[in-house]
Design a protein around this motif. Structure first.
Motif, PDB file in Angstrom:
ATOM      1  N   TYR A  31      17.572  65.316 -36.121  1.00 55.96           N
ATOM      2  CA  TYR A  31      16.527  64.694 -37.115  1.00 55.96           C
ATOM      3  C   TYR A  31      15.197  64.729 -36.585  1.00 55.96           C
ATOM      4  O   TYR A  31      14.414  65.041 -37.438  1.00 55.96           O
ATOM      5  CB  TYR A  31      16.808  63.322 -37.448  1.00 55.96           C
ATOM      6  N   THR A  32      15.006  65.074 -35.453  1.00 53.68           N
ATOM      7  CA  THR A  32      13.762  65.265 -34.771  1.00 53.68           C
ATOM      8  C   THR A  32      13.527  66.776 -35.246  1.00 53.68           C
ATOM      9  O   THR A  32      12.340  66.980 -35.698  1.00 53.68           O
ATOM     10  CB  THR A  32      13.675  65.336 -33.383  1.00 53.68           C
ATOM     11  N   ASP A  33      14.440  67.716 -35.081  1.00 51.17           N
ATOM     12  CA  ASP A  33      14.045  68.964 -35.512  1.00 51.17           C
ATOM     13  C   ASP A  33      13.816  69.153 -36.974  1.00 51.17           C
ATOM     14  O   ASP A  33      13.035  69.845 -37.362  1.00 51.17           O
ATOM     15  CB  ASP A  33      15.481  70.051 -35.170  1.00 51.17           C
ATOM     16  N   LEU A  34      14.496  68.431 -37.762  1.00 44.48           N
ATOM     17  CA  LEU A  34      14.432  68.283 -39.241  1.00 44.48           C
ATOM     18  C   LEU A  34      13.213  67.909 -39.496  1.00 44.48           C
ATOM     19  O   LEU A  34      12.450  68.568 -40.485  1.00 44.48           O
ATOM     20  CB  LEU A  34      15.557  67.375 -39.729  1.00 44.48           C
ATOM     21  N   GLU A  35      12.517  67.036 -38.977  1.00 41.50           N
ATOM     22  CA  GLU A  35      11.187  66.488 -39.032  1.00 41.50           C
ATOM     23  C   GLU A  35      10.237  67.796 -39.034  1.00 41.50           C
ATOM     24  O   GLU A  35       9.013  67.820 -39.558  1.00 41.50           O
ATOM     25  CB  GLU A  35      10.876  65.301 -38.378  1.00 41.50           C
ATOM     26  N   LYS A  36      10.417  68.217 -37.841  1.00 42.54           N
ATOM     27  CA  LYS A  36       9.777  69.384 -37.543  1.00 42.54           C
ATOM     28  C   LYS A  36       9.614  70.390 -38.432  1.00 42.54           C
ATOM     29  O   LYS A  36       8.498  71.041 -39.056  1.00 42.54           O
ATOM     30  CB  LYS A  36       9.913  70.037 -36.027  1.00 42.54           C
ATOM     31  N   TYR A  37      10.851  70.784 -39.107  1.00 35.75           N
ATOM     32  CA  TYR A  37      10.884  71.751 -40.240  1.00 35.75           C
ATOM     33  C   TYR A  37      10.288  71.433 -41.273  1.00 35.75           C
ATOM     34  O   TYR A  37       9.484  72.199 -41.980  1.00 35.75           O
ATOM     35  CB  TYR A  37      12.466  71.880 -40.321  1.00 35.75           C
ATOM     36  N   ILE A  38      10.406  70.253 -41.635  1.00 31.91           N
ATOM     37  CA  ILE A  38       9.738  69.729 -43.133  1.00 31.91           C
ATOM     38  C   ILE A  38       7.981  69.625 -42.846  1.00 31.91           C
ATOM     39  O   ILE A  38       7.601  70.143 -43.638  1.00 31.91           O
ATOM     40  CB  ILE A  38      10.022  68.073 -43.269  1.00 31.91           C
ATOM     41  N   SER A  39       7.716  69.313 -41.662  1.00 34.65           N
ATOM     42  CA  SER A  39       6.139  69.356 -41.179  1.00 34.65           C
ATOM     43  C   SER A  39       5.777  70.831 -41.431  1.00 34.65           C
ATOM     44  O   SER A  39       4.750  71.270 -42.023  1.00 34.65           O
ATOM     45  CB  SER A  39       5.720  68.858 -39.978  1.00 34.65           C
ATOM     46  N   LEU A  40       6.545  71.808 -40.777  1.00 39.91           N
ATOM     47  CA  LEU A  40       6.189  73.262 -40.890  1.00 39.91           C
ATOM     48  C   LEU A  40       6.067  73.751 -42.154  1.00 39.91           C
ATOM     49  O   LEU A  40       5.200  74.572 -42.581  1.00 39.91           O
ATOM     50  CB  LEU A  40       7.125  73.946 -40.056  1.00 39.91           C
ATOM     51  N   ALA A  41       6.970  73.244 -43.110  1.00 42.07           N
ATOM     52  CA  ALA A  41       7.167  73.752 -44.508  1.00 42.07           C
ATOM     53  C   ALA A  41       5.846  73.262 -45.265  1.00 42.07           C
ATOM     54  O   ALA A  41       5.273  74.055 -45.984  1.00 42.07           O
ATOM     55  CB  ALA A  41       8.484  73.181 -45.309  1.00 42.07           C
ATOM     56  N   LYS A  42       5.642  71.882 -44.857  1.00 46.97           N
ATOM     57  CA  LYS A  42       4.131  71.564 -45.650  1.00 46.97           C
ATOM     58  C   LYS A  42       3.100  72.374 -45.196  1.00 46.97           C
ATOM     59  O   LYS A  42       2.237  72.534 -45.898  1.00 46.97           O
ATOM     60  CB  LYS A  42       3.962  70.046 -45.321  1.00 46.97           C
ATOM     61  N   GLN A  43       2.924  72.874 -44.169  1.00 43.66           N
ATOM     62  CA  GLN A  43       1.843  73.669 -43.555  1.00 43.66           C
ATOM     63  C   GLN A  43       1.799  74.978 -44.111  1.00 43.66           C
ATOM     64  O   GLN A  43       0.677  75.490 -44.251  1.00 43.66           O
ATOM     65  CB  GLN A  43       1.896  73.499 -42.046  1.00 43.66           C
ATOM     66  N   ASN A  44       3.082  75.677 -44.149  1.00 47.49           N
ATOM     67  CA  ASN A  44       3.439  77.078 -44.191  1.00 47.49           C
ATOM     68  C   ASN A  44       3.605  77.597 -45.558  1.00 47.49           C
ATOM     69  O   ASN A  44       3.310  78.587 -46.033  1.00 47.49           O
ATOM     70  CB  ASN A  44       4.129  77.640 -43.047  1.00 47.49           C
ATOM     71  N   TYR A  45       4.381  76.754 -46.513  1.00 44.77           N
ATOM     72  CA  TYR A  45       4.856  77.323 -47.482  1.00 44.77           C
ATOM     73  C   TYR A  45       3.745  77.724 -48.608  1.00 44.77           C
ATOM     74  O   TYR A  45       3.068  76.771 -48.756  1.00 44.77           O
ATOM     75  CB  TYR A  45       5.912  76.340 -48.039  1.00 44.77           C
ATOM     76  N   PRO A  46       3.877  78.692 -49.176  1.00 43.57           N
ATOM     77  CA  PRO A  46       2.561  79.291 -50.038  1.00 43.57           C
ATOM     78  C   PRO A  46       2.423  78.413 -51.331  1.00 43.57           C
ATOM     79  O   PRO A  46       1.252  78.158 -51.587  1.00 43.57           O
ATOM     80  CB  PRO A  46       2.957  80.546 -50.304  1.00 43.57           C
ATOM     81  N   GLU A 215      14.373  79.539 -42.428  1.00 42.01           N
ATOM     82  CA  GLU A 215      12.861  80.226 -41.973  1.00 42.01           C
ATOM     83  C   GLU A 215      11.929  80.568 -42.929  1.00 42.01           C
ATOM     84  O   GLU A 215      10.973  80.463 -42.961  1.00 42.01           O
ATOM     85  CB  GLU A 215      13.413  81.370 -40.936  1.00 42.01           C
ATOM     86  N   GLU A 216      12.543  80.733 -44.047  1.00 45.50           N
ATOM     87  CA  GLU A 216      11.512  81.321 -45.126  1.00 45.50           C
ATOM     88  C   GLU A 216      10.869  80.076 -45.449  1.00 45.50           C
ATOM     89  O   GLU A 216       9.367  80.367 -45.841  1.00 45.50           O
ATOM     90  CB  GLU A 216      12.569  82.083 -46.242  1.00 45.50           C
ATOM     91  N   ILE A 217      11.426  79.116 -45.810  1.00 45.97           N
ATOM     92  CA  ILE A 217      10.522  77.731 -46.282  1.00 45.97           C
ATOM     93  C   ILE A 217       9.613  77.241 -45.200  1.00 45.97           C
ATOM     94  O   ILE A 217       8.770  76.564 -45.508  1.00 45.97           O
ATOM     95  CB  ILE A 217      11.655  76.871 -46.858  1.00 45.97           C
ATOM     96  N   ILE A 218      10.135  77.232 -43.894  1.00 41.82           N
ATOM     97  CA  ILE A 218       9.199  76.697 -42.959  1.00 41.82           C
ATOM     98  C   ILE A 218       8.295  77.576 -42.612  1.00 41.82           C
ATOM     99  O   ILE A 218       7.264  77.325 -41.714  1.00 41.82           O
ATOM    100  CB  ILE A 218       9.933  76.152 -41.550  1.00 41.82           C
ATOM    101  N   GLY A 219       8.431  78.904 -42.592  1.00 40.56           N
ATOM    102  CA  GLY A 219       7.073  79.903 -42.293  1.00 40.56           C
ATOM    103  C   GLY A 219       7.227  80.438 -40.855  1.00 40.56           C
ATOM    104  O   GLY A 219       6.496  81.192 -40.565  1.00 40.56           O
ATOM    105  N   VAL A 220       8.417  79.957 -40.077  1.00 44.18           N
ATOM    106  CA  VAL A 220       8.343  80.372 -38.759  1.00 44.18           C
ATOM    107  C   VAL A 220       9.797  80.752 -38.283  1.00 44.18           C
ATOM    108  O   VAL A 220      10.838  80.194 -39.085  1.00 44.18           O
ATOM    109  CB  VAL A 220       7.770  79.830 -37.762  1.00 44.18           C
TER     110      VAL A 220
END
Length: 226
Positions: A31-46, A215-220
């Motif tokens: 779940y720690t990784d999942l939260e990181k992925y959600i945060s990255l998606a909010k930052q990077n998804y167009p 990877e497409e949705i989190i941007g990295v």
């Protein structure tokens, strides 16, 4: 001999079922990784960025709307040289020197409160849309992450299945060479191994697709997430 072979297959099936039953994606979820992925998606998804820009634009409209109240007033001035006579038969109200005037656009004046209200409503709508999509984005990241974990577990199961079927096929080959089983029985073990290998290859493809989707949705790349 046939009964012995059937018994061996049944035993192998139960062993396989017991092995597979132990596989679960619940324990694999981090779940720690999942939260990181959600945060990255909010930052990077167009699309998330686009909605943020919509909110920023709507906020910028508020001060512009407030300043636009000045548009309803029009200033003017008139200069009459001092040497001219004050009496003007065309306009007797003219005097020498500077004359200033302010005109009010009544129609624009009446529209301004509604324009300001619309600007505030547009900002709220933009914020609501951004908030709604943020929730939807989090759900989508979770869905793709769970699919990724699922494919990892599926690959483990199919890899074990290939190994189990290979062991059976090798054993059946040994027995066939000794004349203990028929050719059909041996061929069936090879067919089972081929099917298991095909399933493993398909699960490898599914895993790569699930990884690309996440990877497409989190941007990295997942390897870049720390």
């Amino acid at each position: 001999m046939k009964n012995l072979f059937k018994l061996a297959l049944i035993l192998l099936m139960f062993i396989g079922l017991d092995t597979y039953a132990q596989e679960s994606i619940i324990g694999e979820i981090k779940y720690t990784d999942l939260e990181k992925y959600i945060s990255l998606a909010k930052q990077n998804y167009p699309r998330r960025k686009a909605l943020n820009e919509t909110v920023t634009k709507a906020k910028a409209e508020l001060p512009i709307t407030a300043l636009s109240y000045l548009d309803i007033f029009n200033g003017s001035y008139f200069y009459r040289p001092q040497q001219k006579t004050v009496i003007d038969p065309v306009n007797p109200y003219n005097v020498n020197g500077f004359q200033f005037g302010i005109n009010l656009n009544l129609g624009a004046f009446l529209q301004k409160p509604f324009t300001a209200k619309k600007a505030k409503s547009d900002l709220k709508i933009a914020q609501y849309q951004a908030d709604e999509y943020e929730l939807a984005l989090a759900v989508e990241v979770k869905r793709r992450y769970y699919a990724y974990i699922q494919q990892i577990s599926q690959l483990k199961i199919n890899t074990q299945s290939v190994q189990d079927n290979k062991n059976v096929a090798d054993n059946q080959l040994y027995k066939f060479e000794k004349g203990e089983i028929t050719l059909d029985t041996y061929n069936q073990s090879r067919i089972n191994l081929t099917n298991a290998s095909t399933a493993k290859i398909q699960s490898e493809v599914n895993l790569l697709m699930a990884k690309d989707s996440l990877e497409e949705i989190i941007g990295v790349k997942l390897s870049e997430v720390k």
